[in-house]
Design a protein around this motif. Structure first.
Motif, PDB file in Angstrom:
ATOM      1  N   THR A  18     -46.989  19.540 -30.119  1.00  0.00           N
ATOM      2  CA  THR A  18     -46.799  18.968 -28.783  1.00  0.00           C
ATOM      3  C   THR A  18     -45.322  18.946 -28.421  1.00  0.00           C
ATOM      4  N   ALA A  19     -44.494  18.487 -29.364  1.00  0.00           N
ATOM      5  CA  ALA A  19     -43.058  18.394 -29.106  1.00  0.00           C
ATOM      6  C   ALA A  19     -42.444  19.771 -28.876  1.00  0.00           C
ATOM      7  N   VAL A  20     -42.779  20.734 -29.708  1.00  0.00           N
ATOM      8  CA  VAL A  20     -42.219  22.083 -29.562  1.00  0.00           C
ATOM      9  C   VAL A  20     -42.565  22.667 -28.200  1.00  0.00           C
ATOM     10  N   SER A  21     -43.791  22.515 -27.783  1.00  0.00           N
ATOM     11  CA  SER A  21     -44.210  23.012 -26.470  1.00  0.00           C
ATOM     12  C   SER A  21     -43.401  22.345 -25.358  1.00  0.00           C
ATOM     13  N   ALA A  22     -43.227  21.032 -25.449  1.00  0.00           N
ATOM     14  CA  ALA A  22     -42.471  20.293 -24.433  1.00  0.00           C
ATOM     15  C   ALA A  22     -41.001  20.713 -24.427  1.00  0.00           C
ATOM     16  N   PHE A  23     -40.409  20.910 -25.603  1.00  0.00           N
ATOM     17  CA  PHE A  23     -39.009  21.355 -25.678  1.00  0.00           C
ATOM     18  C   PHE A  23     -38.845  22.746 -25.080  1.00  0.00           C
ATOM     19  N   ARG A  24     -39.775  23.644 -25.361  1.00  0.00           N
ATOM     20  CA  ARG A  24     -39.691  24.999 -24.791  1.00  0.00           C
ATOM     21  C   ARG A  24     -39.694  24.955 -23.269  1.00  0.00           C
ATOM     22  N   GLU A  25     -40.600  24.168 -22.716  1.00  0.00           N
ATOM     23  CA  GLU A  25     -40.691  24.047 -21.264  1.00  0.00           C
ATOM     24  C   GLU A  25     -39.422  23.420 -20.681  1.00  0.00           C
ATOM     25  N   LEU A  26     -38.939  22.367 -21.322  1.00  0.00           N
ATOM     26  CA  LEU A  26     -37.715  21.716 -20.853  1.00  0.00           C
ATOM     27  C   LEU A  26     -36.539  22.681 -20.881  1.00  0.00           C
ATOM     28  N   ALA A  27     -36.388  23.431 -21.953  1.00  0.00           N
ATOM     29  CA  ALA A  27     -35.272  24.372 -22.067  1.00  0.00           C
ATOM     30  C   ALA A  27     -35.350  25.456 -20.992  1.00  0.00           C
ATOM     31  N   ALA A  28     -36.534  25.981 -20.763  1.00  0.00           N
ATOM     32  CA  ALA A  28     -36.701  27.032 -19.759  1.00  0.00           C
ATOM     33  C   ALA A  28     -36.354  26.545 -18.360  1.00  0.00           C
ATOM     34  N   ASP A  40     -30.469  25.158 -25.464  1.00  0.00           N
ATOM     35  CA  ASP A  40     -31.334  25.826 -26.426  1.00  0.00           C
ATOM     36  C   ASP A  40     -31.962  24.814 -27.367  1.00  0.00           C
ATOM     37  N   ALA A  41     -33.228  25.034 -27.688  1.00  0.00           N
ATOM     38  CA  ALA A  41     -33.954  24.181 -28.628  1.00  0.00           C
ATOM     39  C   ALA A  41     -34.256  24.990 -29.887  1.00  0.00           C
ATOM     40  N   PHE A  42     -34.029  24.363 -31.039  1.00  0.00           N
ATOM     41  CA  PHE A  42     -34.233  25.018 -32.333  1.00  0.00           C
ATOM     42  C   PHE A  42     -35.048  24.128 -33.249  1.00  0.00           C
ATOM     43  N   LEU A  43     -35.794  24.755 -34.163  1.00  0.00           N
ATOM     44  CA  LEU A  43     -36.367  24.048 -35.302  1.00  0.00           C
ATOM     45  C   LEU A  43     -35.376  24.191 -36.441  1.00  0.00           C
ATOM     46  N   SER A  44     -35.117  23.116 -37.150  1.00  0.00           N
ATOM     47  CA  SER A  44     -34.201  23.162 -38.282  1.00  0.00           C
ATOM     48  C   SER A  44     -34.827  23.965 -39.420  1.00  0.00           C
ATOM     49  N   ALA A  45     -34.026  24.835 -40.023  1.00  0.00           N
ATOM     50  CA  ALA A  45     -34.487  25.604 -41.175  1.00  0.00           C
ATOM     51  C   ALA A  45     -34.431  24.767 -42.451  1.00  0.00           C
ATOM     52  N   GLU A  46     -33.625  23.718 -42.467  1.00  0.00           N
ATOM     53  CA  GLU A  46     -33.452  22.899 -43.661  1.00  0.00           C
ATOM     54  C   GLU A  46     -34.251  21.597 -43.655  1.00  0.00           C
ATOM     55  N   HIS A  47     -34.555  21.076 -42.475  1.00  0.00           N
ATOM     56  CA  HIS A  47     -35.213  19.779 -42.379  1.00  0.00           C
ATOM     57  C   HIS A  47     -36.530  19.926 -41.611  1.00  0.00           C
ATOM     58  N   ALA A  48     -37.614  19.740 -42.322  1.00  0.00           N
ATOM     59  CA  ALA A  48     -38.938  19.882 -41.708  1.00  0.00           C
ATOM     60  C   ALA A  48     -39.090  18.912 -40.540  1.00  0.00           C
ATOM     61  N   THR A  50     -37.852  18.789 -37.606  1.00  0.00           N
ATOM     62  CA  THR A  50     -36.628  18.413 -36.910  1.00  0.00           C
ATOM     63  C   THR A  50     -36.334  19.439 -35.822  1.00  0.00           C
ATOM     64  N   VAL A  51     -36.164  18.940 -34.603  1.00  0.00           N
ATOM     65  CA  VAL A  51     -35.800  19.785 -33.466  1.00  0.00           C
ATOM     66  C   VAL A  51     -34.361  19.454 -33.091  1.00  0.00           C
ATOM     67  N   VAL A  52     -33.585  20.507 -32.834  1.00  0.00           N
ATOM     68  CA  VAL A  52     -32.183  20.342 -32.479  1.00  0.00           C
ATOM     69  C   VAL A  52     -31.937  20.986 -31.116  1.00  0.00           C
ATOM     70  N   LEU A  53     -31.382  20.211 -30.198  1.00  0.00           N
ATOM     71  CA  LEU A  53     -30.964  20.753 -28.903  1.00  0.00           C
ATOM     72  C   LEU A  53     -29.474  21.041 -28.965  1.00  0.00           C
ATOM     73  N   VAL A  54     -29.089  22.212 -28.454  1.00  0.00           N
ATOM     74  CA  VAL A  54     -27.680  22.567 -28.325  1.00  0.00           C
ATOM     75  C   VAL A  54     -27.447  22.790 -26.836  1.00  0.00           C
ATOM     76  N   GLU A  55     -26.585  21.953 -26.270  1.00  0.00           N
ATOM     77  CA  GLU A  55     -26.371  21.947 -24.831  1.00  0.00           C
ATOM     78  C   GLU A  55     -24.902  22.181 -24.501  1.00  0.00           C
ATOM     79  N   GLU A  56     -24.674  22.849 -23.379  1.00  0.00           N
ATOM     80  CA  GLU A  56     -23.325  22.945 -22.822  1.00  0.00           C
ATOM     81  C   GLU A  56     -23.445  22.777 -21.314  1.00  0.00           C
ATOM     82  N   TRP A  57     -22.634  21.881 -20.791  1.00  0.00           N
ATOM     83  CA  TRP A  57     -22.671  21.523 -19.382  1.00  0.00           C
ATOM     84  C   TRP A  57     -21.311  21.750 -18.738  1.00  0.00           C
ATOM     85  N   ALA A  58     -21.318  22.104 -17.487  1.00  0.00           N
ATOM     86  CA  ALA A  58     -20.077  22.337 -16.756  1.00  0.00           C
ATOM     87  C   ALA A  58     -19.248  21.061 -16.644  1.00  0.00           C
TER      88      ALA A  58
END
Length: 97
Positions: A18-28, A40-48, A50-58
């Motif tokens: 559910t969370a992954v689907s919501a993050f994908r939609e939010l990012a798009a 951008d939304a990522f799943l952590s490769a090291e921590h099960a 865990t979703v990580v957002l990487v954001e850059e804003w003007a």
């Protein structure tokens, strides 16, 4: 100078889909907003689970406007009850500053 933010979410394993689907939609939707330079939304490769957002804003204004968008309200509704704890927010500052 732009504003860079990393947000870490600890997702309940049974709510990960559910969370992954919501993050994908939010990012798009977010990346289409004025002032969103990266979202951008990522799943952590090291921590099960865990979703990580990487954001850059003007600027701060772009962030403030984003938080008022319908897609943010929809996202929050979709992910209600998906997290073990509040997200960890890292607003980044360059070491050279």
């Amino acid at each position: 100078m732009s504003i860079q933010i990393v947000v870490i979410f600890d997702v309940l394993p049974e709510r990960l889909g559910t969370a992954v689907s919501a993050f994908r939609e939010l990012a798009a939707r977010t990346i289409e907003e004025q002032g969103a330079l990266r979202f951008d939304a990522f799943l952590s490769a090291e921590h099960a689970d865990t979703v990580v957002l990487v954001e850059e804003w003007a600027d701060q204004y772009a962030i403030d406007q984003h938080m008022k968008e319908a897609c943010v309200r929809e996202f929050l509704s979709q992910v209600e009850g998906c997290f073990r704890s509040d997200p960890t927010v890292h607003r980044l500052s360059p070491l050279s500053a």
